[in-house]
Scaffold this active site. Sequence first.
Site, PDB file in Angstrom:
ATOM      1  N   ASN A   1      51.709  40.881  49.227  1.00 43.08           N
ATOM      2  CA  ASN A   1      51.497  41.144  50.691  1.00 43.08           C
ATOM      3  C   ASN A   1      52.345  40.139  51.446  1.00 43.08           C
ATOM      4  OD1 ASN A   1      50.125  41.065  53.124  1.00 43.08           O
ATOM      5  ND2 ASN A   1      48.246  41.356  52.226  1.00 43.08           N
TER       6      ASN A   1
ATOM      7  N   HIS B   1      50.792  49.068  55.466  1.00 33.99           N
ATOM      8  CA  HIS B   1      51.164  47.557  55.215  1.00 33.99           C
ATOM      9  C   HIS B   1      50.927  47.510  53.735  1.00 33.99           C
ATOM     10  CE1 HIS B   1      50.059  43.503  54.847  1.00 33.99           C
ATOM     11  NE2 HIS B   1      48.844  43.481  54.744  1.00 33.99           N
TER      12      HIS B   1
ATOM     13  N   CYS C   1      48.159  40.558  59.582  1.00 34.30           N
ATOM     14  CA  CYS C   1      48.966  41.536  58.984  1.00 34.30           C
ATOM     15  C   CYS C   1      49.354  42.596  59.602  1.00 34.30           C
ATOM     16  CB  CYS C   1      48.281  42.004  57.708  1.00 34.30           C
ATOM     17  SG  CYS C   1      47.728  40.723  56.261  1.00 34.30           S
TER      18      CYS C   1
HETATM   19  N1  ACO Z   1      42.727  36.198  38.164  1.00 34.37           N
HETATM   20  C1  ACO Z   1      41.652  36.399  37.007  1.00 34.37           C
HETATM   21  N2  ACO Z   1      40.250  36.322  37.784  1.00 34.37           N
HETATM   22  C2  ACO Z   1      40.213  36.408  38.784  1.00 34.37           C
HETATM   23  C3  ACO Z   1      41.375  36.365  39.906  1.00 34.37           C
HETATM   24  C4  ACO Z   1      42.564  36.236  39.168  1.00 34.37           C
HETATM   25  N3  ACO Z   1      43.497  35.993  40.288  1.00 34.37           N
HETATM   26  N4  ACO Z   1      40.556  36.185  41.005  1.00 34.37           N
HETATM   27  C5  ACO Z   1      39.520  36.220  41.029  1.00 34.37           C
HETATM   28  N5  ACO Z   1      39.127  36.684  39.767  1.00 34.37           N
HETATM   29  C6  ACO Z   1      37.836  36.712  39.236  1.00 34.37           C
HETATM   30  C7  ACO Z   1      36.695  36.444  40.008  1.00 34.37           C
HETATM   31  O1  ACO Z   1      36.514  34.769  39.817  1.00 34.37           O
HETATM   32  C8  ACO Z   1      35.704  36.995  39.570  1.00 34.37           C
HETATM   33  O2  ACO Z   1      34.951  36.513  38.306  1.00 34.37           O
HETATM   34  P1  ACO Z   1      33.475  36.333  37.985  1.00 34.37           P
HETATM   35  O3  ACO Z   1      32.935  37.916  37.818  1.00 34.37           O
HETATM   36  O4  ACO Z   1      33.337  35.663  36.729  1.00 34.37           O
HETATM   37  O5  ACO Z   1      32.672  35.685  39.344  1.00 34.37           O
HETATM   38  C9  ACO Z   1      36.237  38.449  39.263  1.00 34.37           C
HETATM   39  O6  ACO Z   1      37.644  37.955  38.933  1.00 34.37           O
HETATM   40  C10 ACO Z   1      36.073  39.517  40.062  1.00 34.37           C
HETATM   41  O7  ACO Z   1      36.220  39.023  41.284  1.00 34.37           O
HETATM   42  P2  ACO Z   1      36.302  39.897  42.656  1.00 34.37           P
HETATM   43  O8  ACO Z   1      36.694  38.736  43.821  1.00 34.37           O
HETATM   44  O9  ACO Z   1      34.859  40.600  42.705  1.00 34.37           O
HETATM   45  O10 ACO Z   1      37.462  40.999  42.210  1.00 34.37           O
HETATM   46  P3  ACO Z   1      37.647  42.342  43.045  1.00 34.37           P
HETATM   47  O11 ACO Z   1      37.821  43.302  41.885  1.00 34.37           O
HETATM   48  O12 ACO Z   1      36.889  42.414  44.261  1.00 34.37           O
HETATM   49  O13 ACO Z   1      39.196  42.052  43.403  1.00 34.37           O
HETATM   50  C11 ACO Z   1      40.740  41.439  44.860  1.00 34.37           C
HETATM   51  C12 ACO Z   1      39.745  40.831  44.062  1.00 34.37           C
HETATM   52  C13 ACO Z   1      41.884  41.893  44.444  1.00 34.37           C
HETATM   53  C14 ACO Z   1      41.102  40.589  45.914  1.00 34.37           C
HETATM   54  C15 ACO Z   1      40.153  42.564  45.882  1.00 34.37           C
HETATM   55  O14 ACO Z   1      38.637  42.224  46.426  1.00 34.37           O
HETATM   56  C16 ACO Z   1      40.970  43.045  47.005  1.00 34.37           C
HETATM   57  O15 ACO Z   1      41.951  44.037  47.015  1.00 34.37           O
HETATM   58  N6  ACO Z   1      40.654  42.794  48.331  1.00 34.37           N
HETATM   59  C17 ACO Z   1      41.472  42.936  49.402  1.00 34.37           C
HETATM   60  C18 ACO Z   1      41.727  41.477  49.767  1.00 34.37           C
HETATM   61  C19 ACO Z   1      43.172  41.768  50.388  1.00 34.37           C
HETATM   62  O16 ACO Z   1      44.244  42.444  50.155  1.00 34.37           O
HETATM   63  N7  ACO Z   1      43.478  40.781  51.197  1.00 34.37           N
HETATM   64  C20 ACO Z   1      44.912  40.589  51.816  1.00 34.37           C
HETATM   65  C21 ACO Z   1      44.801  40.103  53.073  1.00 34.37           C
HETATM   66  S1  ACO Z   1      44.066  41.496  54.212  1.00 34.37           S
HETATM   67  C22 ACO Z   1      45.021  42.866  54.047  1.00 34.37           C
HETATM   68  O17 ACO Z   1      46.376  42.699  53.883  1.00 34.37           O
HETATM   69  C23 ACO Z   1      44.469  44.059  54.217  1.00 34.37           C
END
Ligand code: ACO
Length: 324
Positions: free
Chosen positions: A281, A251, A112
Site C-alpha cells: 500500500n 487504491h 490514501c
Molecule cells: N503476521 C502474523 N500475525 C499477525 C500479523 C502479522 N503481520 N498481524 C496481526 N496478526 C495477528 C493478530 O495479532 C491476531 O492475533 P490473535 O488472534 O492472536 O490476536 C490475528 O493475526 C488476527 O488479527 P486481525 O487484525 O484480526 O487480522 P485480520 O484478519 O483483520 O487482518 C488486516 C488484518 C490484514 C490488517 C485486515 O484487517 C485488513 O486488511 N484491514 C484493512 C486495513 C488496511 O488495508 N489499511 C491500510 C490503510 S487504509 C487503506 O489504504 C484502505
Amino acid sequence: MGTIVLGTGSCLPEKRLTNDDLEKMVDTNDEWIATRTGIKERRIAGKGEEAYILATRAAEKALAQAGISAQDIDIIVVATISSHMIMPSCACFVQKELGAANAFAYDINAACSGFLYAFDLADQYVKADHNKKVLVIGAETLSARVNWEDRNTCILFGDGAGAAVLAYSDSDRGIMASNLQSDGSLWNLLYMHGPQSTNKDLQDKNNHGSHILMEGREVFKYAVKAMEGSVRDVLERAAVDVKDIKLVIPHQANIRILNKLLERLQVDEEAVFINVQKYGNTSAASIPIALDEAFQAGKISKGDMVLFCSFGGGFTWGASLITW
Ligand code: ACO
C-alpha cells in the site's frame, strides 16, 4: 470536452523488502501476509530517494510522455503524508527540481485518497481556465512513518510515486464525474501523530510518535462500503453501466478489500488492475503508479472508460470516472 490526462509516469525505489525479509524483523510469515493482504513485497526508499525525488522522477516521465516541458506547467499539486519536511511542501521541492518556474505548488493531505482529491482539484482548475496545465502527483515514503516493530501495520505499506499531467481537450474525452467524501468523526481508526508540540499547553499525552496506527478490521469494513457508495454515485451521474468500464484502477490497499469491493460491484477480474503484490500500500501514490503501469502495459486506449476509487485515513474516500 473536458480534462484529459496528457501523460503519466511513476518511480519506485530500488530496494525490495519481501515477506521473507519481514519474517526476520517481526513475528510474521509470508503465508499470513499473502493470504490476508495479497502483498508479496514492497519497495523501501534508500539514500537519495526522498518522496520529492521519487515525485520528481515520476513527473519527468509524465512530462516527457505529455510532450511538454516543466515551464509549461501552471500548477503542481502533490498528495502526500510522508514528505521529508513539513515546510516547505513536497510540491515546492518538486518545482525546484523540475525547474517549473511558472508553476505555483502546494501539497494536500487526504491520506490514501490524496491522489483522487488532487485529480479533482486539477479538473476544477482546468475547467475554470482551459489553458491551465496541472501536474498531479502522489508520492510517499511511508517506510519512514511505520513502526517497524508493529506487525499489524509494518507489513502493509511501501514507498513510491506516480504522476499525471492534466489539461483541457475539446474532444469528447475527459473526466466525467467525481465523488469525494470524508468522515472526520472516524479519525481514530487510522491515524498518525505529528511531532510532539513544543507548546506545553498543546502537548498530547497520547502522542504515539509519527507513525501509523490502525484498527484494521474497522478500516476494512468501512473501506468496502464507502468505496462502493462513491463508485455507484459516479456511475449513476455519468449514466454509465459498470460493464462499460474498460479498467478499474483502485487504491491498492490490499487484495481482500479489493476482492470484496469488486464482488459487490460485479466487476470482472480482467477489468481490474492490481499491483499490490509488488508494492504493498503506497497510500496516495498507489493509483498513479497503477495508472502508469496499466497505460505502459497497453491496457488503456483513447476512448476507454477508466474508473478510480480510493479510501484512506480521515476517513477520506472517493471515485472518479474518465474517458481516456
Ligand atoms: N503476521 C502474523 N500475525 C499477525 C500479523 C502479522 N503481520 N498481524 C496481526 N496478526 C495477528 C493478530 O495479532 C491476531 O492475533 P490473535 O488472534 O492472536 O490476536 C490475528 O493475526 C488476527 O488479527 P486481525 O487484525 O484480526 O487480522 P485480520 O484478519 O483483520 O487482518 C488486516 C488484518 C490484514 C490488517 C485486515 O484487517 C485488513 O486488511 N484491514 C484493512 C486495513 C488496511 O488495508 N489499511 C491500510 C490503510 S487504509 C487503506 O489504504 C484502505
